[in-house]
Every structure is written in C-alpha cells, then in structure tokens.
Design a protein around this motif. Structure first.
Motif, PDB file in Angstrom:
ATOM      1  N   UNK A 190       0.856  -1.267  -0.140  1.00  0.00           N
ATOM      2  CA  UNK A 190       0.146  -0.015   0.103  1.00  0.00           C
ATOM      3  C   UNK A 190       1.011   1.069  -0.123  1.00  0.00           C
ATOM      4  N   UNK A 191       0.484   2.075  -0.845  1.00  0.00           N
ATOM      5  CA  UNK A 191       1.790   3.133  -1.299  1.00  0.00           C
ATOM      6  C   UNK A 191       1.282   4.445  -0.020  1.00  0.00           C
ATOM      7  N   UNK A 192       1.998   5.497  -0.359  1.00  0.00           N
ATOM      8  CA  UNK A 192       1.796   6.545   0.791  1.00  0.00           C
ATOM      9  C   UNK A 192       0.365   7.071   0.484  1.00  0.00           C
ATOM     10  N   UNK A 193      -0.304   7.246  -0.799  1.00  0.00           N
ATOM     11  CA  UNK A 193      -1.445   7.615  -0.986  1.00  0.00           C
ATOM     12  C   UNK A 193      -2.784   6.691  -0.606  1.00  0.00           C
ATOM     13  N   UNK A 194      -2.357   5.508   0.047  1.00  0.00           N
ATOM     14  CA  UNK A 194      -3.426   4.614   0.283  1.00  0.00           C
ATOM     15  C   UNK A 194      -3.772   3.666  -0.879  1.00  0.00           C
ATOM     16  N   UNK A 195      -3.068   3.499  -1.984  1.00  0.00           N
ATOM     17  CA  UNK A 195      -3.311   2.907  -3.198  1.00  0.00           C
ATOM     18  C   UNK A 195      -2.654   1.373  -3.064  1.00  0.00           C
ATOM     19  N   UNK A 196      -3.276   0.376  -3.670  1.00  0.00           N
ATOM     20  CA  UNK A 196      -2.757  -0.774  -3.744  1.00  0.00           C
ATOM     21  C   UNK A 196      -1.727  -0.829  -5.011  1.00  0.00           C
ATOM     22  N   UNK A 197      -0.533  -1.259  -4.588  1.00  0.00           N
ATOM     23  CA  UNK A 197       0.599  -1.336  -5.704  1.00  0.00           C
ATOM     24  C   UNK A 197       1.379  -2.547  -5.661  1.00  0.00           C
ATOM     25  N   UNK A 198       2.071  -2.522  -6.638  1.00  0.00           N
ATOM     26  CA  UNK A 198       3.145  -3.583  -6.567  1.00  0.00           C
ATOM     27  C   UNK A 198       4.536  -3.208  -6.907  1.00  0.00           C
ATOM     28  N   UNK A 199       5.579  -3.886  -5.938  1.00  0.00           N
ATOM     29  CA  UNK A 199       6.990  -3.550  -5.938  1.00  0.00           C
ATOM     30  C   UNK A 199       7.873  -4.560  -7.011  1.00  0.00           C
ATOM     31  N   UNK A 200       8.803  -4.117  -7.527  1.00  0.00           N
ATOM     32  CA  UNK A 200       9.461  -5.457  -8.343  1.00  0.00           C
ATOM     33  C   UNK A 200      10.516  -6.060  -7.113  1.00  0.00           C
ATOM     34  N   UNK A 201      10.734  -7.486  -7.160  1.00  0.00           N
ATOM     35  CA  UNK A 201      11.577  -8.102  -6.487  1.00  0.00           C
ATOM     36  C   UNK A 201      12.970  -8.296  -7.185  1.00  0.00           C
ATOM     37  N   UNK A 202      13.015  -7.816  -8.271  1.00  0.00           N
ATOM     38  CA  UNK A 202      14.300  -8.087  -9.174  1.00  0.00           C
ATOM     39  C   UNK A 202      15.274  -7.004  -8.754  1.00  0.00           C
ATOM     40  N   UNK A 203      16.533  -7.351  -7.929  1.00  0.00           N
ATOM     41  CA  UNK A 203      17.167  -6.627  -7.343  1.00  0.00           C
ATOM     42  C   UNK A 203      18.453  -6.334  -8.383  1.00  0.00           C
ATOM     43  N   UNK A 204      18.389  -7.054  -9.569  1.00  0.00           N
ATOM     44  CA  UNK A 204      19.530  -6.892 -10.377  1.00  0.00           C
ATOM     45  C   UNK A 204      19.174  -5.846 -11.542  1.00  0.00           C
ATOM     46  N   UNK A 205      18.063  -5.236 -11.338  1.00  0.00           N
ATOM     47  CA  UNK A 205      17.646  -4.078 -12.609  1.00  0.00           C
ATOM     48  C   UNK A 205      18.425  -2.853 -12.224  1.00  0.00           C
ATOM     49  N   UNK A 206      18.485  -2.098 -13.220  1.00  0.00           N
ATOM     50  CA  UNK A 206      18.879  -0.797 -12.971  1.00  0.00           C
ATOM     51  C   UNK A 206      18.339   0.249 -11.997  1.00  0.00           C
ATOM     52  N   UNK A 207      19.155   0.913 -11.274  1.00  0.00           N
ATOM     53  CA  UNK A 207      18.687   1.821 -10.099  1.00  0.00           C
ATOM     54  C   UNK A 207      17.426   2.785 -10.521  1.00  0.00           C
ATOM     55  N   UNK A 208      16.466   2.886  -9.491  1.00  0.00           N
ATOM     56  CA  UNK A 208      15.604   3.781  -9.801  1.00  0.00           C
ATOM     57  C   UNK A 208      15.993   5.195  -9.568  1.00  0.00           C
ATOM     58  N   UNK A 209      16.967   5.420  -8.732  1.00  0.00           N
ATOM     59  CA  UNK A 209      17.341   6.852  -8.393  1.00  0.00           C
ATOM     60  C   UNK A 209      18.816   6.829  -7.904  1.00  0.00           C
ATOM     61  N   UNK A 210      19.585   7.908  -8.376  1.00  0.00           N
ATOM     62  CA  UNK A 210      21.064   8.055  -7.877  1.00  0.00           C
ATOM     63  C   UNK A 210      20.945   9.316  -7.130  1.00  0.00           C
ATOM     64  N   UNK A 211      21.525   9.006  -5.935  1.00  0.00           N
ATOM     65  CA  UNK A 211      21.397  10.201  -5.281  1.00  0.00           C
ATOM     66  C   UNK A 211      23.177  10.577  -4.909  1.00  0.00           C
ATOM     67  N   UNK A 212      22.959  11.852  -4.845  1.00  0.00           N
ATOM     68  CA  UNK A 212      24.413  12.507  -4.876  1.00  0.00           C
ATOM     69  C   UNK A 212      24.882  12.690  -3.301  1.00  0.00           C
ATOM     70  N   UNK A 213      26.426  12.892  -3.202  1.00  0.00           N
ATOM     71  CA  UNK A 213      26.901  12.903  -1.901  1.00  0.00           C
ATOM     72  C   UNK A 213      26.192  13.845  -0.981  1.00  0.00           C
ATOM     73  N   UNK A 214      25.835  15.042  -1.390  1.00  0.00           N
ATOM     74  CA  UNK A 214      25.459  15.983  -0.366  1.00  0.00           C
ATOM     75  C   UNK A 214      24.014  15.543   0.211  1.00  0.00           C
ATOM     76  N   UNK A 215      23.257  14.607  -0.420  1.00  0.00           N
ATOM     77  CA  UNK A 215      21.997  14.303   0.021  1.00  0.00           C
ATOM     78  C   UNK A 215      22.246  13.156   0.972  1.00  0.00           C
TER      79      UNK A 215
END
Length: 483
Positions: A190-215
């Motif tokens: 259940x996401x932050x808006x209260x909706x039913x969603x699905x998350x991937x279990x593939x841990x070898x896929x490309x990253x969804x986000x790359x954060x910088x060092x300052x964050x």
C-alpha cells in the motif's frame, strides 16, 4: 518510485499536516474528494511514520474534546509540504492522560493492509479459465475487499492462468495477492496515498534513483543472518504428460455360449467409474467356452475405446442347424422305415436317422460352454506433472547450506520456473544482509526502489521512517539491503 512529487532540497523546512476524517471513506481520501476533515497538526507534539504505520503524540487544552477527539476506526492522512506521505486507519488510542497542566494521548494508525480483514480472513475466489491474466484476478480480489478503481494501481501482468482453470481458496486476501504477483516478480504493498500497488523483486535491475553525496546524511550499521544457498520452485506443468502403470489385469468376464444364441457380447471397462484409460490391451482366456466335447464358438476381443472393450462369442452355424433339422424332421416325421417285399428284417431307416439327429442334438447341448476371461493391458493417465526447479549458489560453503521451497501452480513453463528460482534466490540471499541509510527527505521513494550512491553502492529499499516531531530535521531513514 512516485512521479507526482519531487525531492526536498537540503535546506527545506518540513511542514507536516495531519488531517482526521470521521465520515469520509478511504476511496474519497485517495481520490481527493474527502470533506469534513479536522486538522490535528497544531496538536502534534511528536511522532514518527513508516510505510505501514504512523504514531503521533497529541497535546491539547480543550480542542479535542467531543466530536474532534480521535477514535479507533477514524481515518488519518499525513501530508508533508502538500504531498501525501501516509493514509491509514486509526487502530487505537494509547497513553491517554488528563491531569493538571497536561492533556495528551498517543494515536496509532496503520495502513489498510495491516488489519485482519486483509491478513487473516480466509477467502475463496471464483473459478478462472485458462488464459485469464493474473492482474485481472488480483483486481477482482481487491474489488472484493472494497477497493475502488482509484485505489488500485497494479501494473499490467502478461502472465495468465496456464491450466484449464484455477481457483484460489483458504487464503487471506494478502496471501492471494502475493501468490498471484510472485510469478511476475512482484510483491503487493500500500503506497503513501493509500493505493494498492506492486513493487519489483528484481534486485539486479537498474537503479531507480542515484542520489548525490550531499544528500547522504549517514549510513547505519548492517546486520545479517545466514543467507539461503538454494531455492526450489515446485510447480505444476501446464502440459499434460502420459503416465503409464505396470501391465496388469484390467477387467474380467464370465460368458456362456451355446445353441440358444448365435452371438454373445459383453462390454468391459477398466474401472468402476469407467474413466480409467489403458492401451495394448489383450484377451487372456482363463477357461475357454470350447473346452467341452465340441468347439461351439469363436472367441474374439476388440478395444472399443480408451476406457473399455468388448468380448464377443460367435456360436458356430452347425450348432443351431442341428437343432433346427431335428425339430423339423421330428414334426414332419418324413423318413419312414423300409420293409423288404420278400421277407426278412425291417430296415428301420427313419429311426436310425432320428437317433443320429438326436445324438447330434444331445452332443451339441452337452457342448454348451462357459468361458472365463480376463483383459490385460497397460493403464495410463494424462496428468500435469509436478516439477521441481532449483537455483543454488555453487560458492556457498557446506556449513551454510540452507534451502527454501516455493510452491505455485501459475508457472508457464520451465524457462519461467528457472527465472523465478533465480530471481527469488538472489532476492532472499541478499536480503539476509541489511543496512540503513539516512538521506535528505525524498517523498518519491517507495518500498521496492533501488537507490544508488556515487561510490557504486546500491540499496534495495524495504522500508523507511520519518520523524514528524516539530523541529525535527527533514531527513528520511531508509532500511534495506545491498542490491
């Protein structure tokens, strides 16, 4: 990852809004049409929030008396800088205090999937035919649990029911969703808006986000448990396979043959319910109907179907012929005795012929035989074979050997089973070594996202936590494991 908001900048002050709803529904909150909410933000003195739970400490003077006081079953929405970060149901009121100079309480709210309605109540689905897409079944389950279309945000799943039909029974709604999404490498949440969603279990896929060092604020210590070294997937083959048993007696019959009927037929079957199949069937004569003085019939057998056959005894034509001839002569008495004209004994030709016919008839009647027969063959059935596909870590030492088993009837073929086994082995083995990271708050991050850092490390997010206390820094504490 959410796309309806953006990350907070490092110097942004967190502004939290907490709204209590007593008459609205979750569907109205999700769609943004809920009205009549009461703002609890001025009374929040502390608290925290995760993906599944929010705990808030409220302090007030007299404002929360009466209708405005939170109660179990009320709905709660938390927004941060105008972006929804939690929608849930108030589960209980704790630490309620009314004393001089202090009026306070702690409320705990959970996402809808945390309640027994989703986790404990056993259910049964409809029967779905072959080729029904799994997402349709998942949506029907969500619909049965009261979710509207606006509350369902499941992705398209190309996999479908591989068998003639499928029905899921004696499982909770959440377990049903997990079993349906597993073949596609997904998990429900259940996401932050209260909706039913699905998350991937593939841990070898490309990253969804790359954060910088300052964050990156900090990286917390890791904890680990022994990982699994192999994973087995037990699955039901969609294709039927012929399975033959040992050659054996399938049926037996006792048949009497004689002058009274030219042809005797008896149908035999390989099982009482007439469903057992067999091949290479043959007739075994335990006692022939021709074992008397004269052979009186021909013994034949034919397999008329996969589930049965027919034994036929055909009486020889001379047997009823003798009976017919004797009866005719007996009635007509057409053969007289012959007396010589000049004396001597009388030639009893008629009696001799009649005696011969009577002898033939008696011999024929004495030759009535009863045959005892068995039909032998090879029973077989077409079944869905139960396969086991295993993925394992060849580098794992023997002392760390540990295996897990998954059973599912939604595997399409062997290649699909291998993909599931490999994906789940990687996911479960890596999840044994978890660590955390604290970053500048980013409401876009959801469970199942992969966060990459400048040094090449990757974090698969399994959960997060925010401190909602007034004046708390706008940071997000991530929990997960190395992807």
């Amino acid at each position: 990852m959410r796309i309806d908001c953006s990350a907070l900048s490092a110097d942004t002050l967190r502004s939290v809004t907490v709204t209590l709803y007593k008459s609205a529904t979750l569907a109205e909150i999700v769609s943004g049409t809920a009205g009549g909410g009461f703002d609890l933000s001025p009374f929040v003195s502390g608290g925290s929030q995760t993906a599944q739970e929010a705990s808030l400490r409220l302090s007030w003077h007299s404002e929360l008396y009466g209708a405005n006081q939170p109660a179990s079953g009320d709905l709660l929405k938390i927004a941060q800088n105008g972006v929804s970060i939690f929608v849930g149901i108030v589960e209980g009121i704790n630490d309620y205090r009314l004393q001089s100079g202090e009026r306070s309480m702690t409320i705990t709210a959970r996402s809808r999937d945390a309640f027994p309605f989703w986790r404990s109540v056993r259910r049964v689905t409809d029967i779905y035919p072959m080729a029904t897409r799994l997402e349709i079944i998942a949506r029907d389950i969500a619909d049965e649990c009261g979710l509207t279309e606006a509350e369902i945000d499941l992705p398209a799943i190309l996999y479908a029911v591989p068998h003639s039909n499928v029905q899921i029974a004696d499982l909770s709604a959440w377990d049903m969703l997990e079993s349906l999404l597993l073949p596609a490498g997904l998990s429900p949440f259940i996401d932050a808006r209260g909706r039913l969603k699905a998350r991937s279990r593939d841990v070898t896929r490309a990253a969804d986000q790359t954060i910088t060092e300052d964050r990156i604020v900090s990286v917390t210590g890791s904890r680990s448990r022994p990982p699994i070294s192999s994973l087995k997937v037990k699955w039901l083959d969609p294709l039927l396979t012929e399975v033959a048993q040992q050659d054996q007696a399938l049926a037996n019959a006792n048949i009497t043959a004689g002058f009274f009927q030219l042809r005797q037929r008896q149908d035999v079957y390989w099982s009482d319910d007439r469903t057992q199949r067999a091949k290479n069937t043959r007739l075994v004569v335990k006692q022939s109907a021709n074992s008397g003085i004269l052979p009186v019939c021909d013994e034949d057998y034919d397999q008329t179907a996969h589930t049965g056959g027919r034994i036929t005894l055909t009486t020889s034509a001379f047997v009823p012929g003798l009976i017919g001839a004797f009866l005719g002569l007996k009635i007509a008495w057409a053969i007289p005795d012959i007396a010589p004209p000049f004396g001597g004994p009388t030639a009893t030709l008629g009696k001799q012929i009649a005696a011969g016919l009577e002898f033939g008839v008696l011999l024929t009647m004495a030759s009535i035989g009863t045959g005892v027969y068995e039909v032998w063959g090879t029973p077989y059935d077409f079944v869905h074979a139960r396969h086991t596909t295993e993925a394992y870590d060849p580098a794992a030492p023997e002392w760390l050997e540990a295996a897990e088993i998954i059973e599912t009837d939604l595997v399409q073929n062997d290649a699909h089973a291998q993909a599931i086994a490999a994906r789940e082995l990687i996911y479960r083995a890596r999840s044994a070594r978890s660590y955390g990271m604290t970053i500048v708050d980013d409401p876009r991050i959801e469970p199942g996202d992969i966060i990459a850092t400048p040094d090449g490390a990757r974090l698969y997010v399994t959960g997060y936590r925010r401190n909602l206390s007034p004046g708390a820094p706008a940071v997000l504490e991530l929990e997960g494991f190395a992807a």
